[in-house]
Write a protein that holds these residues in place. Structure first.
Motif, PDB file in Angstrom:
ATOM      1  N   MET A  90       0.800  -1.170   0.091  1.00  0.00           N
ATOM      2  CA  MET A  90       0.075  -0.169   0.126  1.00  0.00           C
ATOM      3  C   MET A  90       0.906   1.089  -0.110  1.00  0.00           C
ATOM      4  O   MET A  90       0.384   2.266  -0.598  1.00  0.00           O
ATOM      5  CB  MET A  90      -1.063  -0.182   1.160  1.00  0.00           C
ATOM      6  CG  MET A  90      -2.007  -1.120   1.120  1.00  0.00           C
ATOM      7  SD  MET A  90      -2.819  -1.453  -0.566  1.00  0.00           S
ATOM      8  CE  MET A  90      -3.982  -0.012  -0.734  1.00  0.00           C
ATOM      9  N   THR A  91       1.937   1.433   0.756  1.00  0.00           N
ATOM     10  CA  THR A  91       2.960   2.362   0.648  1.00  0.00           C
ATOM     11  C   THR A  91       3.479   2.668  -0.792  1.00  0.00           C
ATOM     12  O   THR A  91       3.563   3.756  -1.129  1.00  0.00           O
ATOM     13  CB  THR A  91       4.049   2.106   1.726  1.00  0.00           C
ATOM     14  OG1 THR A  91       3.505   1.715   2.975  1.00  0.00           O
ATOM     15  CG2 THR A  91       5.067   3.166   1.747  1.00  0.00           C
ATOM     16  N   HIS A  96       3.845   6.186  -3.924  1.00  0.00           N
ATOM     17  CA  HIS A  96       4.891   6.222  -5.070  1.00  0.00           C
ATOM     18  C   HIS A  96       4.205   6.023  -6.615  1.00  0.00           C
ATOM     19  O   HIS A  96       4.304   6.665  -7.382  1.00  0.00           O
ATOM     20  CB  HIS A  96       6.102   5.088  -4.832  1.00  0.00           C
ATOM     21  CG  HIS A  96       6.851   5.422  -3.530  1.00  0.00           C
ATOM     22  ND1 HIS A  96       7.971   6.360  -3.651  1.00  0.00           N
ATOM     23  CD2 HIS A  96       6.584   5.233  -2.228  1.00  0.00           C
ATOM     24  CE1 HIS A  96       8.265   6.468  -2.303  1.00  0.00           C
ATOM     25  NE2 HIS A  96       7.535   5.562  -1.656  1.00  0.00           N
ATOM     26  N   ILE A  97       3.774   4.702  -6.511  1.00  0.00           N
ATOM     27  CA  ILE A  97       3.293   4.294  -7.992  1.00  0.00           C
ATOM     28  C   ILE A  97       2.243   5.106  -8.549  1.00  0.00           C
ATOM     29  O   ILE A  97       2.096   5.751  -9.654  1.00  0.00           O
ATOM     30  CB  ILE A  97       2.824   3.145  -7.929  1.00  0.00           C
ATOM     31  CG1 ILE A  97       4.488   2.109  -7.757  1.00  0.00           C
ATOM     32  CG2 ILE A  97       2.349   2.628  -9.367  1.00  0.00           C
ATOM     33  CD1 ILE A  97       5.320   2.307  -8.660  1.00  0.00           C
ATOM     34  N   TRP A  98       1.143   5.433  -7.591  1.00  0.00           N
ATOM     35  CA  TRP A  98      -0.201   6.324  -8.198  1.00  0.00           C
ATOM     36  C   TRP A  98       0.403   7.802  -8.291  1.00  0.00           C
ATOM     37  O   TRP A  98      -0.098   8.411  -9.388  1.00  0.00           O
ATOM     38  CB  TRP A  98      -1.235   6.086  -7.041  1.00  0.00           C
ATOM     39  CG  TRP A  98      -1.804   4.830  -7.259  1.00  0.00           C
ATOM     40  CD1 TRP A  98      -1.941   3.836  -8.370  1.00  0.00           C
ATOM     41  CD2 TRP A  98      -2.893   4.369  -6.288  1.00  0.00           C
ATOM     42  NE1 TRP A  98      -2.676   2.823  -8.107  1.00  0.00           N
ATOM     43  CE2 TRP A  98      -3.351   3.067  -6.983  1.00  0.00           C
ATOM     44  CE3 TRP A  98      -3.654   4.681  -5.092  1.00  0.00           C
ATOM     45  CZ2 TRP A  98      -4.209   2.305  -6.197  1.00  0.00           C
ATOM     46  CZ3 TRP A  98      -4.396   3.962  -4.391  1.00  0.00           C
ATOM     47  CH2 TRP A  98      -4.843   2.654  -4.890  1.00  0.00           C
ATOM     48  N   PRO A  99       1.098   8.333  -7.607  1.00  0.00           N
ATOM     49  CA  PRO A  99       1.431   9.709  -7.757  1.00  0.00           C
ATOM     50  C   PRO A  99       2.616   9.806  -9.155  1.00  0.00           C
ATOM     51  O   PRO A  99       2.297  10.663 -10.166  1.00  0.00           O
ATOM     52  CB  PRO A  99       2.436  10.157  -6.695  1.00  0.00           C
ATOM     53  CG  PRO A  99       1.851   9.370  -5.500  1.00  0.00           C
ATOM     54  CD  PRO A  99       1.606   8.116  -6.146  1.00  0.00           C
ATOM     55  N   ALA A 100       3.144   8.846  -9.423  1.00  0.00           N
ATOM     56  CA  ALA A 100       3.944   8.769 -10.652  1.00  0.00           C
ATOM     57  C   ALA A 100       3.382   8.430 -11.810  1.00  0.00           C
ATOM     58  O   ALA A 100       3.554   9.280 -13.027  1.00  0.00           O
ATOM     59  CB  ALA A 100       5.145   7.472 -10.466  1.00  0.00           C
ATOM     60  N   TRP A 104       3.106  11.038 -15.157  1.00  0.00           N
ATOM     61  CA  TRP A 104       3.584  10.523 -16.355  1.00  0.00           C
ATOM     62  C   TRP A 104       2.925   9.932 -17.263  1.00  0.00           C
ATOM     63  O   TRP A 104       3.316   9.730 -18.203  1.00  0.00           O
ATOM     64  CB  TRP A 104       5.108   9.800 -15.612  1.00  0.00           C
ATOM     65  CG  TRP A 104       6.155  10.529 -14.858  1.00  0.00           C
ATOM     66  CD1 TRP A 104       6.221  10.476 -13.881  1.00  0.00           C
ATOM     67  CD2 TRP A 104       6.794  11.728 -15.455  1.00  0.00           C
ATOM     68  NE1 TRP A 104       7.188  11.452 -13.363  1.00  0.00           N
ATOM     69  CE2 TRP A 104       7.555  12.175 -14.676  1.00  0.00           C
ATOM     70  CE3 TRP A 104       6.993  12.177 -16.828  1.00  0.00           C
ATOM     71  CZ2 TRP A 104       8.475  13.115 -14.762  1.00  0.00           C
ATOM     72  CZ3 TRP A 104       8.016  13.364 -17.028  1.00  0.00           C
ATOM     73  CH2 TRP A 104       8.608  13.635 -15.879  1.00  0.00           C
ATOM     74  N   VAL A 105       1.913   9.296 -16.951  1.00  0.00           N
ATOM     75  CA  VAL A 105       1.172   8.224 -17.806  1.00  0.00           C
ATOM     76  C   VAL A 105       0.440   8.971 -18.905  1.00  0.00           C
ATOM     77  O   VAL A 105      -0.534   9.472 -18.668  1.00  0.00           O
ATOM     78  CB  VAL A 105       0.514   7.237 -16.959  1.00  0.00           C
ATOM     79  CG1 VAL A 105      -0.160   6.215 -18.057  1.00  0.00           C
ATOM     80  CG2 VAL A 105       1.354   6.172 -16.149  1.00  0.00           C
TER      81      VAL A 105
END
Length: 443
Positions: A90-91, A96-100, A104-105
């Protein structure tokens, strides 16, 4: 086969041929003939050499098997490989992943990331993969151009995602893409509700109705962690799998990804509904998500396939390595050295993946009439000697660098370790450029 038959397009003569179906069979000194993208002949070498063929290829020291099937991943996330390592699920996701992804996507990211993943997978012996990521139309175009085979799932969540402002918009896009590609020979569109904790009952109901109407598959993360299950029970009094069962989603068209937590009731539901489980051991190990009890599922008759997950949480798309990990882990979890032997592990990485996608009549084993999706592994190296059981050597002593040749529908996509349709140097340069942009080191 009579002499009046048209000549074969290609005759392959490997040292070992492993059809996967029938189970446990290794054919020595046999040939396999391809015509019009399909397997037209399997038989002893002497009989094979009497057939007319446009091209004959000797594969000494090589094991020919069905192409590997990567039953779960997020291809474009290869551009996030190593971005946020050594963190709990979840961290990793929320911080990290959802904000990135939000930053960027876009279509360019998905195109470049998917092409990178396709090339990596082809070089690793994978002929077909299941993808679940944003801008699935872009991913479909990449698959189409590459010559590879794939199931592409449109992600559906209760909140906006890159490329879709709502769950209804994502569903509309999925239906449209399904219609556009329903006759495509190598691409199958699926519905991808993200996880029980990100999709409401109302949206799951809609997905069920549409998938039933279209006879489409549903691909979903389920019971990935103990926390996910515990939270659902605390909030609703119901385990996520039971909820999916109550809503009518489970069945032969449903692919439950991860399933690290399985109670007796869960197992009964999986068996009764004929739901497939997609096992992603290395991602689960790296995120400390738990262990899927593969041997228990297998003995109960559940179809278990194998996936790498995305390169952001694995960090490679190496299905041969994943299969080795799966075989080792299954033994530790079951407390039995006989759990998931090498032949069954290979079946999990081939035919079981095909079955999960509803494609077992077309791919997943080397049988006359099926598509010629195949991989030749070179077992002639020092580290593979001596060879008592070539399948054991493949699973326990061989790395993906031994993948020599690969065909999809009879077309060579990897020839002597070289990609035939993709520019490896260009793909590498593009990935490096993305890495510099994302880490803030670009101009």
């Amino acid at each position: 086969m009579t002499s009046t038959a048209a000549p074969l397009d290609l005759l392959l003569l490997p040292t070992w041929l492993v059809p996967v179906e029938p189970a446990g069979v290794v054919l020595k000194e046999h040939g396999l003939g391809i015509r019009d993208g399909c397997i037209a002949f399997i038989g002893p070498r002497a009989a094979a050499l009497k057939l007319a063929a446009k091209e004959v290829r000797e594969l000494p020291g090589m094991l020919l098997s069905p192409g590997l099937i990567n039953a779960h991943g997020h291809a474009a996330m290869s551009l996030f490989r190593g971005l946020a390592d050594d963190l709990p699920l979840m961290t990793w996701l929320e911080k990290h992943i959802w904000p990135a992804e939000a930053k960027w996507v876009d279509e360019a990211f998905v195109r470049d990331g998917t092409n990178l993943a396709i090339a990596e997978q082809l070089k690793g012996g994978i002929t077909c993969f299941c993808d679940m990521y944003f801008y699935p139309k872009v991913a479909s175009d990449c698959v189409h151009n590459s010559g590879m085979r794939a199931q592409i799932a449109m992600p559906i969540l209760d909140f906006p995602i890159p490329g879709a402002s709502s769950a209804d918009e994502a569903l509309r896009q999925a239906i449209e893409l399904f219609g556009d590609l329903k006759h495509h020979p190598r691409i199958k569109i699926a519905f991808g509700p993200h996880a029980p904790y990100t999709v409401s009952d109302a949206n799951l109901e809609k997905i069920r109705v549409i998938a039933e109407e279209l006879d489409a598959t549903i691909h979903m993360h389920v019971h990935e962690t103990a926390f996910e299950v515990q939270q659902a029970v605390e909030q609703t009094g119901e385990r996520p799998l039971a909820r999916l069962g109550r809503l009518g989603l489970l069945g032969p068209r449903f692919q439950a990804v991860h399933m690290t937590q399985i109670s007796e009731d869960d197992l009964a539901l999986l068996v009764e509904s004929n739901t497939s489980v997609i096992h992603c051991p290395e991602s689960n190990l790296k995120l400390a998500s738990g262990f899927c009890p593969v041997e228990r599922l297998w003995q109960a008759g559940v179809n278990v396939a194998i996936g790498t997950d995305g390169a952001a949480s694995n960090n490679d798309l190496d299905l041969l390595g994943e299969t080795r990990t799966a075989a080792m882990l299954a033994k530790a979890v079951a407390g039995s050295a006989t759990a998931l032997d090498a032949h069954r592990a290979l079946r999990m990485a081939t035919l079981n993946g095909a079955r999960a996608m509803g494609l077992e009549s077309q791919i997943g084993s080397l049988e006359v009439g099926k598509a010629a999706d195949m991989v030749a592994f070179d077992l002639s190296g020092l580290a593979q000697q001596p060879i008592y059981d070539p399948v054991s050597q493949l699973i326990y002593a061989t790395g993906r660098d031994c993948v020599k040749h690969l065909w999809v529908a009879g077309k060579p996509l990897l020839d002597d370790r070289q990609l035939t349709r993709m520019d490896e140097q260009q793909l590498t340069a593009t990935a490096i450029a993305w890495g510099q942009r994302i880490s803030g080191h670009s101009e």
